[in-house]
Design a protein around this motif. Structure first.
Motif, PDB file in Angstrom:
ATOM      1  N   ALA A  24     -12.415  -4.901 -11.011  1.00  0.00           N
ATOM      2  CA  ALA A  24     -11.704  -6.176 -11.235  1.00  0.00           C
ATOM      3  C   ALA A  24     -10.189  -5.962 -11.146  1.00  0.00           C
ATOM      4  CB  ALA A  24     -12.086  -6.740 -12.591  1.00  0.00           C
ATOM      5  N   TYR A  25      -9.728  -4.930 -11.875  1.00  0.00           N
ATOM      6  CA  TYR A  25      -8.289  -4.594 -11.853  1.00  0.00           C
ATOM      7  C   TYR A  25      -7.879  -4.117 -10.455  1.00  0.00           C
ATOM      8  CZ  TYR A  25      -4.037  -1.911 -12.862  1.00  0.00           C
ATOM      9  OH  TYR A  25      -2.770  -1.412 -12.841  1.00  0.00           O
ATOM     10  N   GLY A  26      -8.763  -3.312  -9.827  1.00  0.00           N
ATOM     11  CA  GLY A  26      -8.494  -2.789  -8.485  1.00  0.00           C
ATOM     12  C   GLY A  26      -8.341  -3.900  -7.454  1.00  0.00           C
ATOM     13  N   GLN A  27      -9.184  -4.945  -7.560  1.00  0.00           N
ATOM     14  CA  GLN A  27      -9.107  -6.082  -6.622  1.00  0.00           C
ATOM     15  C   GLN A  27      -7.747  -6.768  -6.736  1.00  0.00           C
ATOM     16  OE1 GLN A  27     -11.114  -7.740  -4.352  1.00  0.00           O
ATOM     17  NE2 GLN A  27     -12.293  -5.843  -4.288  1.00  0.00           N
ATOM     18  N   LEU A  28      -7.335  -6.974  -7.977  1.00  0.00           N
ATOM     19  CA  LEU A  28      -6.042  -7.632  -8.230  1.00  0.00           C
ATOM     20  C   LEU A  28      -4.903  -6.755  -7.676  1.00  0.00           C
ATOM     21  CD1 LEU A  28      -4.706 -10.090  -9.539  1.00  0.00           C
ATOM     22  CD2 LEU A  28      -4.621  -8.827 -11.693  1.00  0.00           C
ATOM     23  N   ALA A  29      -4.996  -5.438  -7.928  1.00  0.00           N
ATOM     24  CA  ALA A  29      -3.967  -4.499  -7.445  1.00  0.00           C
ATOM     25  C   ALA A  29      -3.929  -4.500  -5.919  1.00  0.00           C
ATOM     26  CB  ALA A  29      -4.246  -3.097  -7.975  1.00  0.00           C
ATOM     27  N   LEU A  30      -5.098  -4.552  -5.281  1.00  0.00           N
ATOM     28  CA  LEU A  30      -5.152  -4.565  -3.808  1.00  0.00           C
ATOM     29  C   LEU A  30      -4.507  -5.826  -3.240  1.00  0.00           C
ATOM     30  CD1 LEU A  30      -8.655  -3.137  -2.810  1.00  0.00           C
ATOM     31  CD2 LEU A  30      -6.434  -2.286  -2.086  1.00  0.00           C
ATOM     32  N   SER A  31      -4.771  -6.975  -3.885  1.00  0.00           N
ATOM     33  CA  SER A  31      -4.154  -8.216  -3.390  1.00  0.00           C
ATOM     34  C   SER A  31      -2.632  -8.149  -3.554  1.00  0.00           C
ATOM     35  CB  SER A  31      -4.745  -9.437  -4.091  1.00  0.00           C
ATOM     36  OG  SER A  31      -4.369  -9.427  -5.441  1.00  0.00           O
ATOM     37  N   LYS A  32      -2.180  -7.523  -4.658  1.00  0.00           N
ATOM     38  CA  LYS A  32      -0.725  -7.344  -4.869  1.00  0.00           C
ATOM     39  C   LYS A  32      -0.154  -6.407  -3.798  1.00  0.00           C
ATOM     40  CE  LYS A  32      -0.248  -9.495  -8.945  1.00  0.00           C
ATOM     41  NZ  LYS A  32       0.641 -10.629  -9.174  1.00  0.00           N
ATOM     42  N   LEU A  33      -0.935  -5.364  -3.443  1.00  0.00           N
ATOM     43  CA  LEU A  33      -0.493  -4.394  -2.435  1.00  0.00           C
ATOM     44  C   LEU A  33      -0.275  -5.080  -1.085  1.00  0.00           C
ATOM     45  CD1 LEU A  33      -0.069  -1.351  -1.640  1.00  0.00           C
ATOM     46  CD2 LEU A  33      -2.479  -1.298  -1.048  1.00  0.00           C
ATOM     47  N   VAL A  34      -1.239  -5.910  -0.691  1.00  0.00           N
ATOM     48  CA  VAL A  34      -1.125  -6.631   0.590  1.00  0.00           C
ATOM     49  C   VAL A  34       0.092  -7.551   0.544  1.00  0.00           C
ATOM     50  CG1 VAL A  34      -2.263  -8.324   2.093  1.00  0.00           C
ATOM     51  CG2 VAL A  34      -3.604  -6.486   1.038  1.00  0.00           C
ATOM     52  N   PHE A  35       0.284  -8.239  -0.583  1.00  0.00           N
ATOM     53  CA  PHE A  35       1.419  -9.157  -0.726  1.00  0.00           C
ATOM     54  C   PHE A  35       2.743  -8.398  -0.597  1.00  0.00           C
ATOM     55  CE2 PHE A  35       4.651 -11.090  -3.463  1.00  0.00           C
ATOM     56  CZ  PHE A  35       4.749 -12.350  -2.883  1.00  0.00           C
ATOM     57  N   ILE A  36       2.858  -7.251  -1.277  1.00  0.00           N
ATOM     58  CA  ILE A  36       4.113  -6.469  -1.245  1.00  0.00           C
ATOM     59  C   ILE A  36       4.365  -5.966   0.185  1.00  0.00           C
ATOM     60  CG2 ILE A  36       5.310  -4.403  -2.105  1.00  0.00           C
ATOM     61  CD1 ILE A  36       3.673  -4.684  -4.713  1.00  0.00           C
ATOM     62  N   LEU A  37       3.332  -5.429   0.838  1.00  0.00           N
ATOM     63  CA  LEU A  37       3.508  -4.880   2.194  1.00  0.00           C
ATOM     64  C   LEU A  37       3.921  -5.956   3.189  1.00  0.00           C
ATOM     65  CD1 LEU A  37       0.571  -2.309   2.430  1.00  0.00           C
ATOM     66  CD2 LEU A  37       3.011  -1.804   2.294  1.00  0.00           C
ATOM     67  N   LYS A  38       3.285  -7.131   3.098  1.00  0.00           N
ATOM     68  CA  LYS A  38       3.631  -8.242   4.003  1.00  0.00           C
ATOM     69  C   LYS A  38       5.082  -8.664   3.786  1.00  0.00           C
ATOM     70  CE  LYS A  38      -0.610 -10.862   4.902  1.00  0.00           C
ATOM     71  NZ  LYS A  38      -1.355 -12.037   4.414  1.00  0.00           N
ATOM     72  N   ALA A  39       5.456  -8.740   2.521  1.00  0.00           N
ATOM     73  CA  ALA A  39       6.806  -9.198   2.192  1.00  0.00           C
ATOM     74  C   ALA A  39       7.879  -8.218   2.664  1.00  0.00           C
ATOM     75  CB  ALA A  39       6.924  -9.412   0.691  1.00  0.00           C
ATOM     76  N   LEU A  40       7.505  -6.949   2.826  1.00  0.00           N
ATOM     77  CA  LEU A  40       8.511  -5.940   3.195  1.00  0.00           C
ATOM     78  C   LEU A  40       8.763  -5.848   4.705  1.00  0.00           C
ATOM     79  CD1 LEU A  40       7.678  -2.976   0.795  1.00  0.00           C
ATOM     80  CD2 LEU A  40       9.733  -4.381   0.805  1.00  0.00           C
ATOM     81  N   VAL A  41       7.926  -6.490   5.518  1.00  0.00           N
ATOM     82  CA  VAL A  41       8.051  -6.342   6.977  1.00  0.00           C
ATOM     83  C   VAL A  41       9.418  -6.805   7.493  1.00  0.00           C
ATOM     84  CG1 VAL A  41       7.147  -7.098   9.209  1.00  0.00           C
ATOM     85  CG2 VAL A  41       5.575  -6.413   7.404  1.00  0.00           C
ATOM     86  N   TRP A  42       9.803  -8.058   7.154  1.00  0.00           N
ATOM     87  CA  TRP A  42      11.067  -8.580   7.688  1.00  0.00           C
ATOM     88  C   TRP A  42      12.311  -7.850   7.174  1.00  0.00           C
ATOM     89  CZ3 TRP A  42      11.622 -10.472  12.140  1.00  0.00           C
ATOM     90  CH2 TRP A  42      10.593 -11.192  12.722  1.00  0.00           C
ATOM     91  N   PRO A  43      12.378  -7.575   5.868  1.00  0.00           N
ATOM     92  CA  PRO A  43      13.534  -6.775   5.421  1.00  0.00           C
ATOM     93  C   PRO A  43      13.638  -5.445   6.182  1.00  0.00           C
ATOM     94  CG  PRO A  43      12.426  -7.698   3.529  1.00  0.00           C
ATOM     95  CD  PRO A  43      11.592  -8.058   4.721  1.00  0.00           C
ATOM     96  N   PHE A  44      12.489  -4.820   6.489  1.00  0.00           N
ATOM     97  CA  PHE A  44      12.510  -3.545   7.214  1.00  0.00           C
ATOM     98  C   PHE A  44      13.058  -3.717   8.630  1.00  0.00           C
ATOM     99  CE2 PHE A  44      10.599   0.368   5.497  1.00  0.00           C
ATOM    100  CZ  PHE A  44      10.529  -0.033   4.177  1.00  0.00           C
ATOM    101  N   VAL A  45      12.700  -4.831   9.288  1.00  0.00           N
ATOM    102  CA  VAL A  45      13.212  -5.080  10.644  1.00  0.00           C
ATOM    103  C   VAL A  45      14.743  -5.234  10.590  1.00  0.00           C
ATOM    104  CG1 VAL A  45      13.205  -6.708  12.587  1.00  0.00           C
ATOM    105  CG2 VAL A  45      11.049  -6.119  11.443  1.00  0.00           C
TER     106      VAL A  45
END
Lengths: 135, 193
Positions: free
Chosen positions: B49-70
């Protein structure tokens, strides 16, 4: 001016080399983000002690500033105090415990010690000021 | 495989090694990442349950970092392309007074690469051009202003905080210079002895 190729390689290296550490931080952040938010407000606040501890942690950390932004920003979004986060980010880039031997050898021991101590104190001062204005 | 192709493959491998590991290959960050990843998989497996929530947060953080990285890549490229350490060194030799303070702070802001890379150049400027320690301290402190990372700072902390932090770092770079000038007033020989 550098050549196109050399500038591209240099910029790519600056971004790719810290990638494993950034990904490590992101993994930790996702775990931290999934915890209840009041944990951070309880432990990392805008008080002088939190700011001091954060400045110490920033001082002994080394690596790309990007990592400190992602770590600090992630914690701030989860409710950590802005004073502590600011002190952490600033100490990370201005205090260099790891580089101190090189700094002392090339620029002088006295200079290296004073510069790092003053930078450490400034990180706390700026952190506390930001805690007042942005906390 | 022909000799030319083999040579090309070796060159590409060398380039990728230098991009991901640096000039002097360092595998430690990859070991740390590997261990963390294993721990992460363990957490997800044992606490679903905790892992699922952490994974969704991981995807959110990674997606959000794409444009700043460019943006970061483009800004780093621009600075790398236009700023030459030799040009900066030349400017340090001919300026003095408030212009030198300004140059020290601006030089620190636009300087790229790890901080220790700049120590030999600064030591040379101190020894050859008599650059005082206060200016060197201001230069080193101003390196805390990271123009290429500005998009990331704004993403996490917003415009107001990012601009205020930048302004504070510039002011404190000058203050640090003044304090160090008072604490370590000498230049060349005395400071290294």
């Amino acid at each position: 001016m550098k050549s196109l190729k050399s500038a591209t390689i240099s910029a790519a290296r600056a971004l790719l080399k810290p990638l494993p550490i950034i990904l490590t931080v992101v993994l930790f952040l996702s775990l931290i983000s999934a915890l209840p938010k009041d944990i951070y407000t309880k432990w990392v606040g805008n008080d002088p002690l939190s700011t001091l501890i954060a400045a110490v942690l920033g001082s002994v950390s080394a690596g790309n500033a990007m990592t400190s932004y992602i770590l600090g920003g992630g914690l701030a979004k989860n409710g950590a105090g802005i004073a502590a986060i600011t002190a952490f980010i600033i100490a990370w880039v201005t205090v260099g415990m790891v580089q101190m031997p090189a700094e002392a050898t090339l620029l002088g021991k006295r200079f290296a010690i004073y510069r790092n101590v003053v930078s450490f104190l400034f990180a706390i001062v700026i952190g506390l000021l930001f805690g007042i204005f942005f906390g | 495989m022909s000799g030319g192709k083999r040579q090309e493959g070796k060159g590409l491998k060398q380039l990728l090694t230098s991009l991901f590991l640096g000039e002097e290959p360092d595998y430690r960050p990859y070991y740390i990442f590997g261990v963390t990843l294993l721990l992460y998989i363990g957490v997800v497996a044992f606490f679903p349950a905790y892992g699922q929530l952490a994974l969704s947060k991981l995807v959110f953080i990674l997606k959000a970092l794409v444009w700043p990285f460019v943006f970061i890549f483009v800004l780093m490229w621009l600075i790398d392309f236009f700023v030459e350490p030799r040009q900066l060194a030349q400017a340090f030799k001919v300026m003095h007074g408030w212009k030198l303070w300004l140059l020290s702070i601006l030089g620190g802001i636009i300087s790229t690469g790890p901080i220790y890379m700049w120590y030999p150049l600064l030591a040379r400027l101190r020894d050859e051009a008599g650059l005082r320690m206060g200016y060197i301290a201001a230069f080193l402190y101003a390196r805390a202003v990271k123009i290429p990372l500005f998009p990331l700072l704004i993403f996490y902390f917003g415009w107001a905080y990012s601009l205020a932090l930048t302004a504070a770092l510039v002011v404190f770079a000058f203050l640090e210079g003044v304090v160090i000038e008072w604490l370590v007033p000498e230049t060349a020989e005395e400071s290294t002895s």
